[in-house]
Design an enzyme around this catalytic site. Structure first.
Site, PDB file in Angstrom:
ATOM      1  N   CYS A  23      49.931  46.254  43.936  1.00  0.00           N
ATOM      2  CA  CYS A  23      49.438  45.165  43.079  1.00  0.00           C
ATOM      3  C   CYS A  23      50.410  44.849  41.948  1.00  0.00           C
ATOM      4  CB  CYS A  23      48.086  45.537  42.479  1.00  0.00           C
ATOM      5  SG  CYS A  23      46.779  45.765  43.702  1.00  0.00           S
ATOM      6  N   HIS A  68      43.564  27.943  45.421  1.00  0.00           N
ATOM      7  CA  HIS A  68      44.827  27.671  46.113  1.00  0.00           C
ATOM      8  C   HIS A  68      45.961  27.452  45.114  1.00  0.00           C
ATOM      9  CE1 HIS A  68      42.381  27.397  49.682  1.00  0.00           C
ATOM     10  NE2 HIS A  68      43.469  27.319  50.417  1.00  0.00           N
ATOM     11  N   GLU A 136      37.130  40.660  43.265  1.00  0.00           N
ATOM     12  CA  GLU A 136      38.392  40.505  43.987  1.00  0.00           C
ATOM     13  C   GLU A 136      38.211  40.895  45.447  1.00  0.00           C
ATOM     14  OE1 GLU A 136      41.999  41.099  40.766  1.00  0.00           O
ATOM     15  OE2 GLU A 136      41.468  42.767  42.072  1.00  0.00           O
TER      16      GLU A 136
END
Length: 200
Positions: A23, A68, A136
């Site tokens: 990450c 997006h 998440e």
């Protein structure tokens, strides 16, 4: 009384300084889910806390602005920031590191402002965003509560200009002043008409 609405968006980011190197060192993405909880002290003329359709307007527009898109911390190197700005139409520049906890605080901050600046016309009660959950993954979420905005540490992370949106995102807003209205000093910005058909 509390109601909940679920929103979704897909985005990429890097979470610097965390223990997971996957990450911290790589651009990666998530299918985010955002749960928004609204509390009221009474029901409106339709016996609703707030019509869910009204939550599909300004709140939806704000959350959709993150969809997006690549989100990046403004502490990234100038080279990295230029690369994103030159090669992505949709991006969001943030003044905070991009953890689920930060997203939860940020959404709570701005959605609270949107609700406070909204004028409803169906005898709604006193409304407030009581909490926001950001998922998440399916395995965990971060949740921010209204009281967190009074905590000096949390409060230091979010402010009127903690996010900025690319022109590619802004171009899809029906109102070009949408974000300015959210952070402006105007107390009433978003007006919602009374439903046409009312039974006394």
């Amino acid at each position: 009384m509390v109601i909940r609405r679920l929103y979704k968006f897909c985005a990429s980011h890097v979470v610097r300084n965390c223990s997971s190197l996957k990450c911290a060192q790589n651009i990666h993405g998530h299918n985010y889910e955002v749960e928004v909880f609204i509390e009221t002290n009474r029901l409106d003329n339709a016996n609703m806390a707030l019509d869910f359709g009204l939550m599909q307007q300004e709140m939806q527009t704000f959350i959709d602005s993150f969809d997006h898109a690549h989100h990046f911390w403004d502490k990234e190197s100038p080279e990295f920031q230029r690369f994103i700005e030159n090669h992505c139409v949709r991006y969001v520049k943030c003044s905070f590191n991009l953890s689920a906890e930060s997203y939860a605080l940020m959404f709570l901050y701005y959605l609270t402002k949107i609700l406070q600046k909204s004028v409803f016309s169906n005898n709604e009660g006193e409304l407030k965003v009581s909490s926001v959950r950001v998922h998440e993954t399916k395995n965990g979420y971060a949740e921010s509560f209204l009281k967190d905005l009074e905590n000096p540490h949390f409060k230091s992370l979010v402010h009127d200009h903690c996010v900025s949106f690319s022109q590619g995102i802004q171009s899809l807003w029906h109102d070009k002043d949408f974000f300015h209205k959210i952070i402006s000093d105007e107390k009433q910005c978003f007006f919602h008409a009374k439903p046409l058909h009312q039974i006394p």
